[in-house]
Write an enzyme that holds these catalytic residues in place. Structure first.
Site, PDB file in Angstrom:
ATOM      1  N   SER A   1      48.235  28.591  36.410  1.00 34.82           N
ATOM      2  CA  SER A   1      48.050  29.631  37.413  1.00 34.82           C
ATOM      3  C   SER A   1      46.868  30.538  37.088  1.00 34.82           C
ATOM      4  CB  SER A   1      49.329  30.469  37.526  1.00 34.82           C
ATOM      5  OG  SER A   1      49.693  30.987  36.260  1.00 34.82           O
TER       6      SER A   1
ATOM      7  N   ASN B   1      46.805  34.621  41.913  1.00 33.41           N
ATOM      8  CA  ASN B   1      47.080  35.545  40.814  1.00 33.41           C
ATOM      9  C   ASN B   1      45.959  36.548  40.565  1.00 33.41           C
ATOM     10  OD1 ASN B   1      49.716  34.837  40.128  1.00 33.41           O
ATOM     11  ND2 ASN B   1      49.019  33.057  38.969  1.00 33.41           N
TER      12      ASN B   1
END
Length: 299
Positions: A137, A208
């Site tokens: 991520s 993110n």
């Protein structure tokens, strides 16, 4: 104009996923189990789920079976659907079981060194033309790919948790990723009934890069006493129409994961992304969120 023409050229070229018969998934946690389930249930692929910890492998089987059983109880799928899905998934604690996999998705701990070492090992085990995808991520796909013999076959495939429910997959090509790998990956995601977005290979990607600073600022607000955890979460839910408060969301993601991503953003993008001291303390105390039944809330 050039970018539009490039995208049109790519979309006009045909890269079939028909050769993707077997997909390996590495990591038997919630993410890996969810990816394996959707591959087997929706994309109808044979899946080999690998985790070096036998206890995790057993827990993964129980989790997938439980999720499918709930779907049967709700009338979403039939018992036959459940059984056919389970038949498509095999479990292993040996990476060598992936030697004939056509596509491999890594979903292990968010640690650069561990991921790079894994991809180095996969490059020795897997077929030369196998596509190797990382569910990272935040970590550079280009860096991960540089540890393999065929970096053109490496790509980022960032699923959202829980995978069977969340529709999005971020696709992140590295500097080395070729068109065939990109197109095949996007088609496989579509066969999993996922919507894809394309992100440049930069820290945190799109999701993110935007989400983690928001969560981190909520933790810092709690640290400074701006409001209680309930007040902070309720304000964002009812005042900003968020489906879940940021502190609750952090608990669901895992505070260790949030802290790891913030550290990567901080290291590569500067002090604007420095993790809150309170987030660090919670991780040090082992209060990692819902998965251990104790984070900002208890479960």
């Amino acid at each position: 104009m050039f970018l539009r023409k490039s995208v049109q050229t790519l979309s006009q070229r045909y890269y079939s996923t028909s050769h993707i018969k077997t997909v390996g998934v590495i990591g038997g946690g919630q993410m890996g189990s969810g990816i394996a389930q959707v591959l087997a249930q929706i994309a109808k692929r044979n899946v080999i789920l690998v985790d070096l910890n036998k206890a995790v492998v057993e827990k993964s089987l129980i989790g997938i079976n439980g999720f499918l059983q709930k779907s049967v109880a709700k009338g979403v799928i039939t018992e036959e659907d459940k059984q056919s899905t389970l038949k498509r998934i095999s479990f292993s604690d040996d990476l060598n079981s992936l030697k004939n996999a056509d596509f491999v998705i890594e979903a292990i701990v968010e640690n650069t060194e561990i991921k790079c070492n894994l991809f180095k090992e996969l490059s020795k085990i897997c077929k030369a033309d196998a596509i190797l995808a990382s569910n990272t991520s935040s970590i550079s796909i280009t860096q991960i790919a540089s540890n393999t013999n065929n970096p053109q076959n490496v790509i980022g495939m960032h699923f959202m948790n829980p995978v069977p429910i969340m529709k999005l997959v971020e696709i992140i090509p590295s500097l080395q990723t070729n068109d065939a790998t990109l197109k095949t990956t996007m088609e496989l995601a579509a066969e999993m009934n996922k919507t894809t977005t394309l992100s440049k290979d930069m820290p945190g990607f799109i999701a993110n890069r935007l989400l983690m600073p928001y969560i981190n600022e909520a933790v810092q607000a709690l640290h400074e006493g701006l409001g209680t955890r309930e007040d902070i979460d309720t304000t964002m839910k009812l005042g900003c129409n968020m489906p879940m408060g940021p502190l609750t969301l952090a608990d669901f993601i895992g505070l260790d994961t949030c802290y790891s991503i913030m550290n990567i953003l901080h290291t590569q993008l500067g002090d604007k992304y420095k993790p809150s001291p309170l987030l660090k303390r919670y991780v040090e105390a082992g209060r990692l969120g819902k998965k251990v039944k104790h984070g900002f809330y208890t479960y």
